[in-house]
Design a protein around this motif. Structure first.
Motif, PDB file in Angstrom:
ATOM      1  N   ALA A 167       0.942  -1.142   0.139  1.00 34.95           N
ATOM      2  CA  ALA A 167       0.072   0.050  -0.045  1.00 34.95           C
ATOM      3  C   ALA A 167       0.798   1.158  -0.028  1.00 34.95           C
ATOM      4  O   ALA A 167       0.623   2.348  -0.738  1.00 34.95           O
ATOM      5  N   LEU A 168       2.193   1.170   0.917  1.00 38.54           N
ATOM      6  CA  LEU A 168       2.751   2.358   0.700  1.00 38.54           C
ATOM      7  C   LEU A 168       3.557   2.582  -0.776  1.00 38.54           C
ATOM      8  O   LEU A 168       3.569   3.519  -1.247  1.00 38.54           O
ATOM      9  N   LEU A 169       3.991   1.725  -1.213  1.00 42.16           N
ATOM     10  CA  LEU A 169       4.762   1.732  -2.514  1.00 42.16           C
ATOM     11  C   LEU A 169       4.022   2.178  -3.465  1.00 42.16           C
ATOM     12  O   LEU A 169       3.894   2.925  -4.422  1.00 42.16           O
ATOM     13  N   ARG A 170       2.368   1.653  -3.557  1.00 41.47           N
ATOM     14  CA  ARG A 170       1.384   2.130  -4.511  1.00 41.47           C
ATOM     15  C   ARG A 170       0.883   3.423  -4.232  1.00 41.47           C
ATOM     16  O   ARG A 170       1.020   4.227  -5.182  1.00 41.47           O
ATOM     17  N   ALA A 171       1.136   4.049  -3.041  1.00 47.44           N
ATOM     18  CA  ALA A 171       0.703   5.367  -2.611  1.00 47.44           C
ATOM     19  C   ALA A 171       1.851   6.395  -2.904  1.00 47.44           C
ATOM     20  O   ALA A 171       1.539   7.487  -3.671  1.00 47.44           O
ATOM     21  N   LEU A 172       2.894   5.867  -3.101  1.00 46.26           N
ATOM     22  CA  LEU A 172       4.137   6.924  -3.746  1.00 46.26           C
ATOM     23  C   LEU A 172       4.311   6.923  -5.215  1.00 46.26           C
ATOM     24  O   LEU A 172       4.720   7.814  -5.602  1.00 46.26           O
ATOM     25  N   ASP A 173       3.707   5.878  -5.625  1.00 43.67           N
ATOM     26  CA  ASP A 173       3.233   5.756  -7.283  1.00 43.67           C
ATOM     27  C   ASP A 173       4.746   6.150  -7.829  1.00 43.67           C
ATOM     28  O   ASP A 173       4.698   7.276  -8.774  1.00 43.67           O
ATOM     29  N   VAL A 174       5.732   5.539  -7.689  1.00 44.42           N
ATOM     30  CA  VAL A 174       6.917   5.623  -8.370  1.00 44.42           C
ATOM     31  C   VAL A 174       7.090   4.575  -9.708  1.00 44.42           C
ATOM     32  O   VAL A 174       7.034   3.342  -9.235  1.00 44.42           O
ATOM     33  N   ARG A 175       6.887   5.053 -10.989  1.00 44.72           N
ATOM     34  CA  ARG A 175       6.969   4.087 -11.813  1.00 44.72           C
ATOM     35  C   ARG A 175       7.882   2.835 -11.648  1.00 44.72           C
ATOM     36  O   ARG A 175       7.860   1.710 -12.223  1.00 44.72           O
ATOM     37  N   ALA A 176       9.326   3.452 -11.521  1.00 48.91           N
ATOM     38  CA  ALA A 176      10.303   2.628 -11.669  1.00 48.91           C
ATOM     39  C   ALA A 176      10.373   1.403 -10.430  1.00 48.91           C
ATOM     40  O   ALA A 176      10.938   0.547 -10.637  1.00 48.91           O
ATOM     41  N   LEU A 177       9.455   1.689  -9.478  1.00 50.45           N
ATOM     42  CA  LEU A 177       9.180   0.731  -8.525  1.00 50.45           C
ATOM     43  C   LEU A 177       8.081  -0.052  -8.800  1.00 50.45           C
ATOM     44  O   LEU A 177       7.711  -1.243  -7.931  1.00 50.45           O
ATOM     45  N   ASP A 178       7.366   0.129 -10.042  1.00 50.50           N
ATOM     46  CA  ASP A 178       6.098  -0.777 -10.027  1.00 50.50           C
ATOM     47  C   ASP A 178       6.409  -2.287  -9.972  1.00 50.50           C
ATOM     48  O   ASP A 178       5.598  -2.957  -9.605  1.00 50.50           O
ATOM     49  N   HIS A 179       7.343  -2.584 -10.742  1.00 44.42           N
ATOM     50  CA  HIS A 179       7.764  -4.078 -10.707  1.00 44.42           C
ATOM     51  C   HIS A 179       8.073  -4.563  -9.536  1.00 44.42           C
ATOM     52  O   HIS A 179       7.485  -5.748  -9.212  1.00 44.42           O
ATOM     53  N   HIS A 180       8.777  -4.047  -8.813  1.00 49.48           N
ATOM     54  CA  HIS A 180       9.122  -4.621  -7.405  1.00 49.48           C
ATOM     55  C   HIS A 180       7.768  -4.605  -6.390  1.00 49.48           C
ATOM     56  O   HIS A 180       7.729  -5.542  -5.582  1.00 49.48           O
ATOM     57  N   THR A 181       6.844  -3.507  -6.673  1.00 51.71           N
ATOM     58  CA  THR A 181       5.841  -3.716  -5.843  1.00 51.71           C
ATOM     59  C   THR A 181       4.722  -4.807  -6.360  1.00 51.71           C
ATOM     60  O   THR A 181       4.212  -5.523  -5.350  1.00 51.71           O
ATOM     61  N   PHE A 229       0.863   8.121   4.122  1.00 56.23           N
ATOM     62  CA  PHE A 229       2.068   7.847   4.448  1.00 56.23           C
ATOM     63  C   PHE A 229       2.942   9.051   4.614  1.00 56.23           C
ATOM     64  O   PHE A 229       4.432   8.705   4.304  1.00 56.23           O
ATOM     65  N   THR A 230       2.707   9.827   4.895  1.00 62.26           N
ATOM     66  CA  THR A 230       3.237  11.320   5.120  1.00 62.26           C
ATOM     67  C   THR A 230       4.747  11.133   5.982  1.00 62.26           C
ATOM     68  O   THR A 230       5.876  11.596   5.401  1.00 62.26           O
ATOM     69  N   THR A 231       4.519  10.410   7.170  1.00 60.62           N
ATOM     70  CA  THR A 231       5.531  10.293   7.975  1.00 60.62           C
ATOM     71  C   THR A 231       6.628   9.551   7.395  1.00 60.62           C
ATOM     72  O   THR A 231       7.864   9.765   7.395  1.00 60.62           O
ATOM     73  N   GLU A 232       6.374   8.327   6.674  1.00 60.12           N
ATOM     74  CA  GLU A 232       7.111   7.426   5.881  1.00 60.12           C
ATOM     75  C   GLU A 232       7.867   8.182   5.000  1.00 60.12           C
ATOM     76  O   GLU A 232       9.199   8.100   4.741  1.00 60.12           O
ATOM     77  N   ALA A 233       7.094   9.053   4.059  1.00 54.75           N
ATOM     78  CA  ALA A 233       7.595   9.598   3.259  1.00 54.75           C
ATOM     79  C   ALA A 233       8.924  10.893   3.664  1.00 54.75           C
ATOM     80  O   ALA A 233       9.836  10.879   3.125  1.00 54.75           O
ATOM     81  N   ARG A 234       8.479  11.626   4.282  1.00 50.48           N
ATOM     82  CA  ARG A 234       9.447  12.263   5.163  1.00 50.48           C
ATOM     83  C   ARG A 234      10.695  11.642   5.896  1.00 50.48           C
ATOM     84  O   ARG A 234      11.738  12.451   5.462  1.00 50.48           O
ATOM     85  N   THR A 235      10.642  10.409   6.325  1.00 47.51           N
ATOM     86  CA  THR A 235      11.695   9.656   6.708  1.00 47.51           C
ATOM     87  C   THR A 235      12.678   9.478   5.725  1.00 47.51           C
ATOM     88  O   THR A 235      13.692   9.487   5.583  1.00 47.51           O
ATOM     89  N   LEU A 236      12.166   8.852   4.658  1.00 46.89           N
ATOM     90  CA  LEU A 236      12.725   8.635   3.398  1.00 46.89           C
ATOM     91  C   LEU A 236      13.666   9.716   2.933  1.00 46.89           C
ATOM     92  O   LEU A 236      14.755   9.671   2.405  1.00 46.89           O
ATOM     93  N   LEU A 237      12.888  10.848   2.775  1.00 45.08           N
ATOM     94  CA  LEU A 237      13.505  12.165   2.251  1.00 45.08           C
ATOM     95  C   LEU A 237      14.703  12.379   3.106  1.00 45.08           C
ATOM     96  O   LEU A 237      15.788  12.934   2.513  1.00 45.08           O
ATOM     97  N   ASP A 238      14.512  12.423   4.609  1.00 49.94           N
ATOM     98  CA  ASP A 238      15.746  12.597   5.457  1.00 49.94           C
ATOM     99  C   ASP A 238      16.837  11.723   5.068  1.00 49.94           C
ATOM    100  O   ASP A 238      17.861  12.130   4.962  1.00 49.94           O
ATOM    101  N   LEU A 239      16.728  10.327   5.188  1.00 53.98           N
ATOM    102  CA  LEU A 239      17.546   9.233   5.012  1.00 53.98           C
ATOM    103  C   LEU A 239      18.305   9.582   3.245  1.00 53.98           C
ATOM    104  O   LEU A 239      19.553   9.447   3.617  1.00 53.98           O
ATOM    105  N   GLY A 240      17.462   9.972   2.451  1.00 52.69           N
ATOM    106  CA  GLY A 240      18.135  10.148   1.250  1.00 52.69           C
ATOM    107  C   GLY A 240      18.879  11.328   0.919  1.00 52.69           C
ATOM    108  O   GLY A 240      19.916  11.308   0.415  1.00 52.69           O
TER     109      GLY A 240
END
Length: 420
Positions: A167-181, A229-240
């Motif tokens: 659900a998180l991966l689909r909400a982020l809607d990153v085409r490059a991750l579609d196959h992994h999702t 998933f805003t909290t998760e998204a912000r965490t990933l932005l910080d880590l990135g």
């Protein structure tokens, strides 16, 4: 019972305020202060101080007379007790820390007892120097650990339920991750997590350099829309931002993101991937240096060994309920350690005159983080342990009681997990 002075570790991810305030030092500190170590670790054992001055805070001066490691070597019977001396081979089995993180730590996991013993024997036989950067097992011991939050504490730990990750991966809607999702959606279990984690952690650097920015773009868009998933998204932005081009940013997608409230206690069993993000807490662990890193670090990552150690079973992080009544709550998830949280409001009407029996024996370390407590041993010793001060209580001191001094207090008592 003696005053114990710990050592402060100045890692880059540490705080310039929390430990400095605790120890009564200049705030902000000149360098980030990450951990206060209290124990007999071979790299930096704590020191026992001369005299009876309770105000000699760890790291705040005072004349050190001898190290705790020397005490254990010279009188293991008195320090550990007969049965514990045999069980722990004359070693203190735990290390107590006060941890203060302003930036994320590396993503890591720890081996089980069997994995640690086998890995140590294998590397010894291969002649890998114990100080080598590629050494995974500098000792033959496991390293379970717990953390009891002092402030709101943010962390990643354990693999999230695969359905939620899809659900998180689909909400982020990153085409490059579609196959992994869709691969994870087709196999939403531990095997699916293992396959996806392995794929990401072994990607060529060029692929990581393409995929991580695409992920971060998706996180920016999701956060702007205040998605679920805003909290998760912000965490990933910080880590990135902190770890550009690190495959650990992808791995963090698979982990539970959560917040501990003060007083909550998190346990990290063998194989659990975790990364502490921000906050202060009291950490207690087996006295071992065995760490398998998963990412978010420039240090060595041994992927084959990491995959042997990781537990891919999904589920929520392990929060310990604690045992006890009244002001003392005890957490005992391992034979190597137990932690007692002694929280006094300062108005306990039914508190015995001598205080509360801690209910543990063997070698103990006490550290006070708020107010002041009074310790009393069965041998009649009495000592006040004010904020920022620690005390060493050997097994020969016998049962110990603890009570607040003139108001609210919060102290922690480390012991092994063998009880009385």
């Amino acid at each position: 019972m003696e005053v114990l002075r710990g050592s402060v570790r100045t890692y880059a991810w540490g705080s310039r305020t929390h430990l400095a305030e605790l120890l009564g030092e200049e705030v902000p500190s000149p360098h980030p202060q990450a951990e206060l170590w209290l124990g007999a670790h071979r790299d930096e054992p704590s020191q026992l101080l001369a005299g009876d001055t309770p105000g000699d805070a760890p790291g705040n001066g005072g004349d050190a007379t001898r190290s705790l490691a020397d005490v254990l070597r010279d009188d293991p019977q008195g320090a550990l007790g007969p049965s514990r001396r045999q069980r722990w081979s004359d070693r203190l089995p735990y290390l107590l820390k006060v941890l203060a993180a302003e930036e994320p730590l590396s993503l890591q996991a720890h081996p089980s007892a069997e994995q640690a013993a086998a890995g140590y024997a294998r590397e010894e036989a291969a002649g890998v120097p114990r100080t080598a950067a590629e050494r995974n097992y500098p000792d033959p011991l496991p390293k379970p650990e717990l953390l009891c939050a002092l402030t709101e504490f943010h962390a990643l730990a354990g693999f999230r339920d695969p359905a939620e990750t899809v659900a998180l991966l689909r909400a982020l809607d990153v085409r490059a991750l579609d196959h992994h999702t869709e691969l994870l959606a087709a196999q939403p279990d531990a095997d699916g997590l293992r396959a996806l984690f392995t794929t990401w952690i072994t990607l060529p650097q060029r692929a990581v350099d393409d995929l991580v920015p695409a992920l971060l773009d998706g996180c920016v868009a999701h956060a702007r829309e205040h998605g679920p998933f805003t909290t998760e998204a912000r965490t990933l932005l910080d880590l990135g931002e902190r770890y550009p081009g690190d495959a650990g940013v992808l791995a963090a997608l698979l982990l539970n993101r959560f917040v501990l409230a003060p007083g909550q206690c998190l346990y990290q069993p063998a194989g659990s991937p975790h990364a502490y993000l921000a906050g202060a807490g009291v950490e207690l662990m087996a006295n071992s240096d065995n760490v398998l890193r998963c990412g978010l670090t420039p240090k060595h990552v041994d992927v084959p060994e990491l995959l042997r150690v990781l537990d891919f079973a999904p589920g929520p992080p392990t929060l310990l309920p604690g045992e006890g009544r009244g002001p003392v709550t005890r957490f005992t998830p391992s034979e190597y350690f137990s932690l007692a949280r002694c929280a006094f409001a300062g108005e306990e009407a039914d508190l015995p005159d001598d205080g509360v029996d801690l209910g543990v024996e063997g070698p103990r370390i006490v550290v006070t983080v708020e107010g002041s407590v009074r310790l009393r041993t069965s041998r009649g010793q009495c000592r006040e342990v004010p904020r920022g001060t620690a005390a060493w209580l050997p097994a020969c001191d016998g049962p110990v009681t603890v009570a607040p001094v003139d108001g609210p207090a919060l102290a922690f008592v480390a012991a092994d997990g063998l009880g009385v």
